[in-house]
Write an enzyme that holds these catalytic residues in place. Structure first.
Site, PDB file in Angstrom:
ATOM      1  CE  LYS A  22      -1.612   1.508   4.018  1.00 59.09           C
ATOM      2  NZ  LYS A  22      -1.231   2.937   4.290  1.00 59.09           N
ATOM      3  CG  ASN A  23       2.172   2.760   3.358  1.00 54.35           C
ATOM      4  OD1 ASN A  23       1.102   3.017   3.219  1.00 54.35           O
ATOM      5  ND2 ASN A  23       2.637   2.468   4.867  1.00 54.35           N
ATOM      6  CB  CYS A 116      -3.815   9.750  10.558  1.00 53.56           C
ATOM      7  SG  CYS A 116      -4.399   7.902  10.892  1.00 53.56           S
ATOM      8  NE  ARG A 121       0.640  10.699   9.749  1.00 56.42           N
ATOM      9  CZ  ARG A 121       0.021   9.579   9.370  1.00 56.42           C
ATOM     10  NH1 ARG A 121      -1.153   9.254   9.858  1.00 56.42           N
ATOM     11  NH2 ARG A 121       0.600   9.005   8.371  1.00 56.42           N
ATOM     12  CG  LEU A 125       9.726  18.344   8.005  1.00 60.85           C
ATOM     13  CD1 LEU A 125      10.053  16.900   8.568  1.00 60.85           C
ATOM     14  CD2 LEU A 125      10.536  19.281   8.429  1.00 60.85           C
ATOM     15  CG  ASP A 304       3.397   1.673   9.444  1.00 58.17           C
ATOM     16  OD1 ASP A 304       3.706   1.779   8.289  1.00 58.17           O
ATOM     17  OD2 ASP A 304       3.163   2.554  10.334  1.00 58.17           O
ATOM     18  NE  ARG A 396      -6.639   4.224   5.754  1.00 60.11           N
ATOM     19  CZ  ARG A 396      -5.667   4.881   6.637  1.00 60.11           C
ATOM     20  NH1 ARG A 396      -5.983   5.129   7.971  1.00 60.11           N
ATOM     21  NH2 ARG A 396      -4.634   5.109   6.011  1.00 60.11           N
TER      22      ARG A 396
HETATM   23  C1  EPZ Z   1       4.157   7.199   5.925  1.00 56.76           C
HETATM   24  O1  EPZ Z   1       3.407   8.085   6.510  1.00 56.76           O
HETATM   25  C2  EPZ Z   1       3.404   5.843   6.069  1.00 56.76           C
HETATM   26  N1  EPZ Z   1       2.324   6.030   5.343  1.00 56.76           N
HETATM   27  C3  EPZ Z   1       2.741   5.460   7.567  1.00 56.76           C
HETATM   28  O2  EPZ Z   1       2.168   4.193   7.253  1.00 56.76           O
HETATM   29  C4  EPZ Z   1       4.253   5.251   8.512  1.00 56.76           C
HETATM   30  O3  EPZ Z   1       3.674   5.033   9.641  1.00 56.76           O
HETATM   31  C5  EPZ Z   1       4.890   6.608   8.598  1.00 56.76           C
HETATM   32  O4  EPZ Z   1       5.098   6.746   6.821  1.00 56.76           O
HETATM   33  C6  EPZ Z   1       6.237   6.162   9.156  1.00 56.76           C
HETATM   34  O5  EPZ Z   1       6.819   5.071   8.532  1.00 56.76           O
HETATM   35  C7  EPZ Z   1       2.280   6.191   3.996  1.00 56.76           C
HETATM   36  O6  EPZ Z   1       3.182   5.745   3.324  1.00 56.76           O
HETATM   37  C8  EPZ Z   1       1.036   6.362   3.175  1.00 56.76           C
HETATM   38  P1  EPZ Z   1       6.301  10.666   8.057  1.00 56.76           P
HETATM   39  P2  EPZ Z   1       3.881   9.615   6.642  1.00 56.76           P
HETATM   40  O7  EPZ Z   1       5.994  11.624   7.338  1.00 56.76           O
HETATM   41  O8  EPZ Z   1       4.646  10.022   5.410  1.00 56.76           O
HETATM   42  C9  EPZ Z   1       6.627  13.979  11.539  1.00 56.76           C
HETATM   43  C10 EPZ Z   1       0.341   2.712   7.760  1.00 56.76           C
HETATM   44  O9  EPZ Z   1      -0.111   2.068   8.768  1.00 56.76           O
HETATM   45  N2  EPZ Z   1       6.528  14.922  10.323  1.00 56.76           N
HETATM   46  O10 EPZ Z   1       7.333   9.564   7.896  1.00 56.76           O
HETATM   47  O11 EPZ Z   1       2.700  10.320   6.877  1.00 56.76           O
HETATM   48  C11 EPZ Z   1       5.276  13.351  11.837  1.00 56.76           C
HETATM   49  O12 EPZ Z   1       4.663  14.094  12.605  1.00 56.76           O
HETATM   50  C12 EPZ Z   1       0.532   4.414   7.741  1.00 56.76           C
HETATM   51  O13 EPZ Z   1       0.262   2.182   6.615  1.00 56.76           O
HETATM   52  C13 EPZ Z   1       6.779  16.116  10.697  1.00 56.76           C
HETATM   53  O14 EPZ Z   1       7.096  16.586  11.694  1.00 56.76           O
HETATM   54  O15 EPZ Z   1       4.975   9.705   7.973  1.00 56.76           O
HETATM   55  C14 EPZ Z   1       5.626  11.778  12.209  1.00 56.76           C
HETATM   56  O16 EPZ Z   1       6.085  12.140  13.739  1.00 56.76           O
HETATM   57  C15 EPZ Z   1       0.323   4.760   8.974  1.00 56.76           C
HETATM   58  N3  EPZ Z   1       6.502  17.108   9.659  1.00 56.76           N
HETATM   59  C16 EPZ Z   1       7.220  11.570  11.402  1.00 56.76           C
HETATM   60  O17 EPZ Z   1       7.550  12.697  10.943  1.00 56.76           O
HETATM   61  C17 EPZ Z   1       6.214  16.750   8.321  1.00 56.76           C
HETATM   62  O18 EPZ Z   1       6.170  17.508   7.450  1.00 56.76           O
HETATM   63  C18 EPZ Z   1       7.082  10.558  10.712  1.00 56.76           C
HETATM   64  O19 EPZ Z   1       6.099  10.857   9.677  1.00 56.76           O
HETATM   65  C19 EPZ Z   1       5.729  15.403   8.012  1.00 56.76           C
HETATM   66  C20 EPZ Z   1       6.038  14.504   9.298  1.00 56.76           C
END
Ligand code: EPZ
Length: 418
Positions: A22-23, A116, A121, A125, A304, A396
């Site tokens: 999915k990701n 979420c 979220r 960045l 995850d 999902r």
């Molecule tokens: C991706 O989400 C995945 N989703 C998530 O999977 C996964 O848990 C996550 O990466 C971490 O591995 C998809 O790929 C569709 P991040 P993403 O940006 O990209 C902070 C599942 O269950 N952050 O890596 O949204 C954020 O708050 C889902 O399949 C900022 O601070 O995750 C978090 O603490 C859930 N500013 C950390 O980074 C930003 O601009 C990691 O988030 C962006 C993120």
């Protein structure tokens, strides 16, 4: 609305085939907006998140057709750069269309994605990366509006290795003139798959999977056929299913390298994981050891898989400690597990688990995708009957999970809630 009915106590045995990731698919679908022709994706499971992304692409003017596990996306007809809130709110990953639209059309208006349940979220960045390349980003009425002012490839440093920000910046940079370097990039396998997909469309990207990614902007991206990588989190979920039921499962269509952090942790607990017929074989044991888990960006232990691993550890005598470092609110499965007999105490980001075997089935509710998976695992272990509600979260990210579990011996039914 449906529910799952699970009767626990059976050791799962047999063979399961893992679906496409999915990701990996979601960013690749967003990147298809940059193609001035057709993209043919193979290994695409039937998941709600993929349906929502298909709807988003259609609203932007792309033509999306599904033929079994093949998705055909024609981006040549994209004529709209605005993604409204009604779609954007339904899935976090809808924010990934921003980078693709800026890259190809040099403009985008995307409503903020849904926050979420597992955390706020933020998008700061993503926006920092776009701005560093010279895109003007304004935030108004819940919308991010971007347009090219004086754009050129630049170097950008991510404060945290965000998966989505790395993917979004990669997509915008792939059609921004000049060289962009993303430092402290996320290193997940799904980012490597996105790089491979974009490069086969004609992009010039190097370094995905490492912490610095170099992108040379190009003017045009063309048609491509691509098979997405297997879903390492679905695979990890079935590995825990074998472990928690003390079963013996052959799991096919996996990239073992992507599963190393999960294999290592299960090994610490006492679960046997062997190479088997091109995939892996997971064999449970009657006795396990407690251990500690700390979620980290790849190649660390994946957030995850935290809920699933916590469920397993909750059935292991002794004290285990889980630390969730990625998201600020990813313990919503704990109260539901407690209803079934788990002894877990949460202090901020730390969960202290006192494992025991006195688990009884109960009525529980999924709060998010991986919490839902954890409740299924708990039901497979507990004595008696567990009813799981709010299945929309599970749908999902898991394709027909109850059928796959039933095929390896689980006593599980999906039925409508009268
Ligand atoms: C991706 O989400 C995945 N989703 C998530 O999977 C996964 O848990 C996550 O990466 C971490 O591995 C998809 O790929 C569709 P991040 P993403 O940006 O990209 C902070 C599942 O269950 N952050 O890596 O949204 C954020 O708050 C889902 O399949 C900022 O601070 O995750 C978090 O603490 C859930 N500013 C950390 O980074 C930003 O601009 C990691 O988030 C962006 C993120």
């Amino acid at each position: 609305m449906d529910k799952l009915l699970v009767r626990g106590g059976r050791a799962l045995k047999g063979h399961v085939e893992i679906s496409g990731s999915k990701n990996a698919i979601l960013p690749i679908m967003a990147a298809s907006l940059m193609c001035s022709g057709e993209v043919i994706l193979s290994g695409v499971p039937d998941l709600e998140d993929i349906n929502v992304m298909s709807e988003a692409l259609t609203i932007l003017g792309a033509v999306v057709k599904r033929e079994g596990d093949i998705l055909v996306i024609d981006g040549s007809s994209v004529n709209n750069c605005e993604l409204p809130e009604c779609v954007s709110r339904r899935m976090r990953a809808s924010n990934l269309v921003m980078g693709a639209l800026l890259g190809r059309f040099k403009q985008a208006r995307v409503a903020y994605p849904g926050g979420c349940a597992i955390g706020s979220r933020p998008m700061d960045l993503h926006i920092k990366g776009f701005k560093s390349m010279g895109y003007e980003i304004t935030e108004e009425h819940g919308l991010m509006a971007g347009r090219a002012v004086s754009i050129a490839g630049k170097e950008t440093m991510l404060d945290v290795p965000s998966v989505g920000a790395t993917e979004n910046i990669m997509m915008a940079a792939s059609m921004t003139p000049g060289t962009t370097i993303i430092r402290n990039a996320a290193r997940e396998p799904e980012i490597v798959d996105l790089q491979n997909f974009l490069n086969r469309m004609g992009a010039r990207i190097k370094g995905a999977g490492l912490d610095a990614i170099r992108i040379e902007g190009v003017d045009r991206l063309g048609r491509v056929e691509h098979t997405v990588i297997p879903d390492r989190i679905e695979a990890g979920t079935f590995m825990v299913a074998a472990a928690i039921t003390r079963g013996d499962i052959w799991i096919e269509n996996v990239v073992t390298e992507h599963l190393q952090p999960v294999i290592a942790k299960l090994g610490e607990i006492g679960v046997e994981v062997l190479p088997w017929g091109g995939g892996i074989r997971v064999v449970g044991n009657p006795y396990y050891h407690p251990t500690d888990v700390k979620t980290m960006p790849y190649p660390g232990f994946p957030t995850d898989m935290q809920a699933q691993m916590m469920t397993l550890l909750s059935t292991v005598d002794g004290t285990s400690v889980v630390v969730e470092t990625i998201f600020e609110n990813r313990y919503m499965h704990v109260p539901e597990l407690r209803r079934m007999g788990a002894d877990i105490k949460v202090e901020g980001r730390v969960a202290i688990i006192k494992g025991n075997q006195r688990w009884e089935g109960a009525c529980v509710e999924a709060s998010d995708l991986r919490a839902g998976a954890a409740l299924i695992l708990a039901g497979l272990y507990a004595n008696g009957e567990t009813q799981i509600f709010q299945l929309e979260h599970i749908d999902r990210g898991y394709e027909r999970i109850h059928e796959k579990l039933k095929n390896i011996g689980a006593d599980i039914e999906r039925m409508s809630v009268s």
